[in-house]
Design a protein around this motif. Structure first.
Motif, PDB file in Angstrom:
ATOM      1  N   ARG A 121       0.831  -1.198   0.000  1.00 10.12           N
ATOM      2  CA  ARG A 121       0.000   0.000   0.000  1.00 10.12           C
ATOM      3  C   ARG A 121       0.871   1.255   0.000  1.00 10.12           C
ATOM      4  O   ARG A 121       0.608   2.221  -0.723  1.00 10.12           O
ATOM      5  CB  ARG A 121      -0.910  -0.003   1.218  1.00 10.12           C
ATOM      6  CG  ARG A 121      -1.900   1.139   1.215  1.00 10.12           C
ATOM      7  CD  ARG A 121      -2.793   1.116   2.433  1.00 10.12           C
ATOM      8  NE  ARG A 121      -3.518  -0.141   2.522  1.00 10.12           N
ATOM      9  CZ  ARG A 121      -3.798  -0.753   3.670  1.00 10.12           C
ATOM     10  NH1 ARG A 121      -3.424  -0.232   4.816  1.00 10.12           N
ATOM     11  NH2 ARG A 121      -4.466  -1.889   3.672  1.00 10.12           N
ATOM     12  N   GLY A 122       1.942   1.242   0.784  1.00 11.43           N
ATOM     13  CA  GLY A 122       2.844   2.390   0.815  1.00 11.43           C
ATOM     14  C   GLY A 122       3.540   2.604  -0.521  1.00 11.43           C
ATOM     15  O   GLY A 122       3.704   3.746  -0.968  1.00 11.43           O
ATOM     16  N   GLN A 123       3.935   1.511  -1.177  1.00  9.80           N
ATOM     17  CA  GLN A 123       4.571   1.636  -2.491  1.00  9.80           C
ATOM     18  C   GLN A 123       3.592   2.186  -3.525  1.00  9.80           C
ATOM     19  O   GLN A 123       3.949   3.024  -4.353  1.00  9.80           O
ATOM     20  CB  GLN A 123       5.121   0.283  -2.939  1.00  9.80           C
ATOM     21  CG  GLN A 123       6.331  -0.174  -2.156  1.00  9.80           C
ATOM     22  CD  GLN A 123       6.738  -1.589  -2.508  1.00  9.80           C
ATOM     23  OE1 GLN A 123       6.039  -2.300  -3.223  1.00  9.80           O
ATOM     24  NE2 GLN A 123       7.884  -2.018  -1.979  1.00  9.80           N
ATOM     25  N   ARG A 124       2.338   1.716  -3.473  1.00  6.54           N
ATOM     26  CA  ARG A 124       1.343   2.239  -4.413  1.00  6.54           C
ATOM     27  C   ARG A 124       1.090   3.711  -4.174  1.00  6.54           C
ATOM     28  O   ARG A 124       0.984   4.503  -5.126  1.00  6.54           O
ATOM     29  CB  ARG A 124       0.035   1.453  -4.288  1.00  6.54           C
ATOM     30  CG  ARG A 124       0.075   0.124  -5.018  1.00  6.54           C
ATOM     31  CD  ARG A 124      -1.265  -0.552  -5.010  1.00  6.54           C
ATOM     32  NE  ARG A 124      -1.478  -1.140  -3.683  1.00  6.54           N
ATOM     33  CZ  ARG A 124      -2.597  -1.087  -2.995  1.00  6.54           C
ATOM     34  NH1 ARG A 124      -3.638  -0.473  -3.485  1.00  6.54           N
ATOM     35  NH2 ARG A 124      -2.694  -1.647  -1.806  1.00  6.54           N
ATOM     36  N   ARG A 143       4.073   5.622  -5.589  1.00  2.00           N
ATOM     37  CA  ARG A 143       4.022   5.696  -7.053  1.00  2.00           C
ATOM     38  C   ARG A 143       2.979   6.693  -7.520  1.00  2.00           C
ATOM     39  O   ARG A 143       3.214   7.479  -8.440  1.00  2.00           O
ATOM     40  CB  ARG A 143       3.723   4.313  -7.645  1.00  2.00           C
ATOM     41  CG  ARG A 143       4.982   3.478  -7.841  1.00  2.00           C
ATOM     42  CD  ARG A 143       4.647   2.186  -8.509  1.00  2.00           C
ATOM     43  NE  ARG A 143       4.250   1.304  -7.395  1.00  2.00           N
ATOM     44  CZ  ARG A 143       3.437   0.281  -7.456  1.00  2.00           C
ATOM     45  NH1 ARG A 143       2.896  -0.049  -8.585  1.00  2.00           N
ATOM     46  NH2 ARG A 143       3.150  -0.451  -6.420  1.00  2.00           N
ATOM     47  N   ARG A 144       1.819   6.687  -6.858  1.00  2.00           N
ATOM     48  CA  ARG A 144       0.770   7.627  -7.238  1.00  2.00           C
ATOM     49  C   ARG A 144       1.212   9.057  -6.943  1.00  2.00           C
ATOM     50  O   ARG A 144       1.010   9.961  -7.755  1.00  2.00           O
ATOM     51  CB  ARG A 144      -0.520   7.317  -6.475  1.00  2.00           C
ATOM     52  CG  ARG A 144      -1.663   8.209  -6.888  1.00  2.00           C
ATOM     53  CD  ARG A 144      -2.975   7.724  -6.296  1.00  2.00           C
ATOM     54  NE  ARG A 144      -4.072   8.490  -6.813  1.00  2.00           N
ATOM     55  CZ  ARG A 144      -4.549   9.590  -6.234  1.00  2.00           C
ATOM     56  NH1 ARG A 144      -4.004  10.038  -5.130  1.00  2.00           N
ATOM     57  NH2 ARG A 144      -5.566  10.232  -6.771  1.00  2.00           N
ATOM     58  N   ARG A 145       1.834   9.277  -5.798  1.00  2.00           N
ATOM     59  CA  ARG A 145       2.330  10.600  -5.441  1.00  2.00           C
ATOM     60  C   ARG A 145       3.364  11.080  -6.452  1.00  2.00           C
ATOM     61  O   ARG A 145       3.327  12.232  -6.900  1.00  2.00           O
ATOM     62  CB  ARG A 145       2.934  10.547  -4.035  1.00  2.00           C
ATOM     63  CG  ARG A 145       3.232  11.874  -3.433  1.00  2.00           C
ATOM     64  CD  ARG A 145       3.741  11.735  -1.999  1.00  2.00           C
ATOM     65  NE  ARG A 145       2.781  11.061  -1.135  1.00  2.00           N
ATOM     66  CZ  ARG A 145       3.037   9.954  -0.444  1.00  2.00           C
ATOM     67  NH1 ARG A 145       4.226   9.392  -0.497  1.00  2.00           N
ATOM     68  NH2 ARG A 145       2.119   9.405   0.323  1.00  2.00           N
ATOM     69  N   ASP A 146       4.277  10.180  -6.858  1.00  2.00           N
ATOM     70  CA  ASP A 146       5.296  10.555  -7.845  1.00  2.00           C
ATOM     71  C   ASP A 146       4.662  10.910  -9.184  1.00  2.00           C
ATOM     72  O   ASP A 146       5.076  11.870  -9.839  1.00  2.00           O
ATOM     73  CB  ASP A 146       6.299   9.423  -8.016  1.00  2.00           C
ATOM     74  CG  ASP A 146       7.154   9.207  -6.776  1.00  2.00           C
ATOM     75  OD1 ASP A 146       7.213  10.131  -5.925  1.00  2.00           O
ATOM     76  OD2 ASP A 146       7.760   8.119  -6.657  1.00  2.00           O
ATOM     77  N   SER A 147       3.656  10.123  -9.609  1.00  2.00           N
ATOM     78  CA  SER A 147       3.028  10.425 -10.894  1.00  2.00           C
ATOM     79  C   SER A 147       2.261  11.738 -10.830  1.00  2.00           C
ATOM     80  O   SER A 147       2.249  12.511 -11.792  1.00  2.00           O
ATOM     81  CB  SER A 147       2.106   9.286 -11.324  1.00  2.00           C
ATOM     82  OG  SER A 147       0.968   9.224 -10.480  1.00  2.00           O
ATOM     83  N   LEU A 148       1.621  12.029  -9.687  1.00  2.00           N
ATOM     84  CA  LEU A 148       0.915  13.312  -9.553  1.00  2.00           C
ATOM     85  C   LEU A 148       1.892  14.479  -9.565  1.00  2.00           C
ATOM     86  O   LEU A 148       1.621  15.524 -10.160  1.00  2.00           O
ATOM     87  CB  LEU A 148       0.091  13.324  -8.267  1.00  2.00           C
ATOM     88  CG  LEU A 148      -1.168  12.447  -8.264  1.00  2.00           C
ATOM     89  CD1 LEU A 148      -1.798  12.446  -6.885  1.00  2.00           C
ATOM     90  CD2 LEU A 148      -2.148  12.930  -9.305  1.00  2.00           C
ATOM     91  N   ILE A 149       3.046  14.310  -8.919  1.00  2.00           N
ATOM     92  CA  ILE A 149       4.048  15.376  -8.917  1.00  2.00           C
ATOM     93  C   ILE A 149       4.582  15.591 -10.330  1.00  2.00           C
ATOM     94  O   ILE A 149       4.739  16.726 -10.788  1.00  2.00           O
ATOM     95  CB  ILE A 149       5.181  15.049  -7.925  1.00  2.00           C
ATOM     96  CG1 ILE A 149       4.666  15.174  -6.494  1.00  2.00           C
ATOM     97  CG2 ILE A 149       6.383  15.951  -8.142  1.00  2.00           C
ATOM     98  CD1 ILE A 149       5.623  14.686  -5.442  1.00  2.00           C
ATOM     99  N   ALA A 150       4.848  14.491 -11.042  1.00  2.00           N
ATOM    100  CA  ALA A 150       5.342  14.620 -12.422  1.00  2.00           C
ATOM    101  C   ALA A 150       4.313  15.303 -13.300  1.00  2.00           C
ATOM    102  O   ALA A 150       4.650  16.157 -14.124  1.00  2.00           O
ATOM    103  CB  ALA A 150       5.694  13.243 -12.969  1.00  2.00           C
ATOM    104  N   ARG A 151       3.042  14.951 -13.128  1.00  2.00           N
ATOM    105  CA  ARG A 151       1.987  15.577 -13.924  1.00  2.00           C
ATOM    106  C   ARG A 151       1.870  17.050 -13.580  1.00  2.00           C
ATOM    107  O   ARG A 151       1.685  17.903 -14.453  1.00  2.00           O
ATOM    108  CB  ARG A 151       0.663  14.875 -13.676  1.00  2.00           C
ATOM    109  CG  ARG A 151      -0.419  15.348 -14.622  1.00  2.00           C
ATOM    110  CD  ARG A 151      -1.755  14.690 -14.402  1.00  2.00           C
ATOM    111  NE  ARG A 151      -1.658  13.296 -14.075  1.00  2.00           N
ATOM    112  CZ  ARG A 151      -2.543  12.632 -13.351  1.00  2.00           C
ATOM    113  NH1 ARG A 151      -3.597  13.259 -12.880  1.00  2.00           N
ATOM    114  NH2 ARG A 151      -2.400  11.359 -13.080  1.00  2.00           N
ATOM    115  N   GLY A 152       1.998  17.378 -12.291  1.00  2.00           N
ATOM    116  CA  GLY A 152       1.936  18.775 -11.878  1.00  2.00           C
ATOM    117  C   GLY A 152       3.091  19.581 -12.437  1.00  2.00           C
ATOM    118  O   GLY A 152       2.923  20.739 -12.817  1.00  2.00           O
TER     119      GLY A 152
END
Length: 114
Positions: free
Chosen positions: A83-86, A89-98
């Protein structure tokens, strides 16, 4: 108006109602038949995409009372780590999108008129 005229009027109304219900029933039957045909085609397409493989059957339920406590803690730790890894990953993708939204790519502009 004689009494038999009322019988004729009501008979006509009842026959009209039955005809209307039969017509609507037939139209509904045709729509249901078309829907079933479309669902069968969709099922064929999905089976072509998945290669005809069935989804794996879920594990049978086993009560936790019969499981060793250390195994339960280990399984809980694995779930929490996943759950922490997911989340990461979601946080990283949101930061990249931002970052893509907030920064503009550098484009070189030249004056061709001068």
């Amino acid at each position: 108006m004689p009494w038999w005229s009322w019988v004729l009027i009501w008979t006509g109304l009842v026959l009209g109602l039955l005809a209307m219900l039969a017509w609507f029933g037939f139209a509904l039957f045709k729509k249901v038949r078309g829907t079933v045909r479309a669902l069968q085609e969709l099922g064929d397409l999905v089976s072509d995409v998945t290669g005809g493989q069935e989804a794996p059957a879920p594990d049978r339920f086993r009560p936790a009372i019969f499981t060793d406590l250390a195994d339960l803690y280990f399984a809980l730790e694995l779930v929490q780590r996943d759950r922490g890894q997911r989340r990461q990953r979601r946080r990283d993708s949101l930061i990249a999108r931002g970052k893509l939204v907030t920064t503009r790519p550098l484009t070189q502009r030249t004056d061709t008129d001068a």
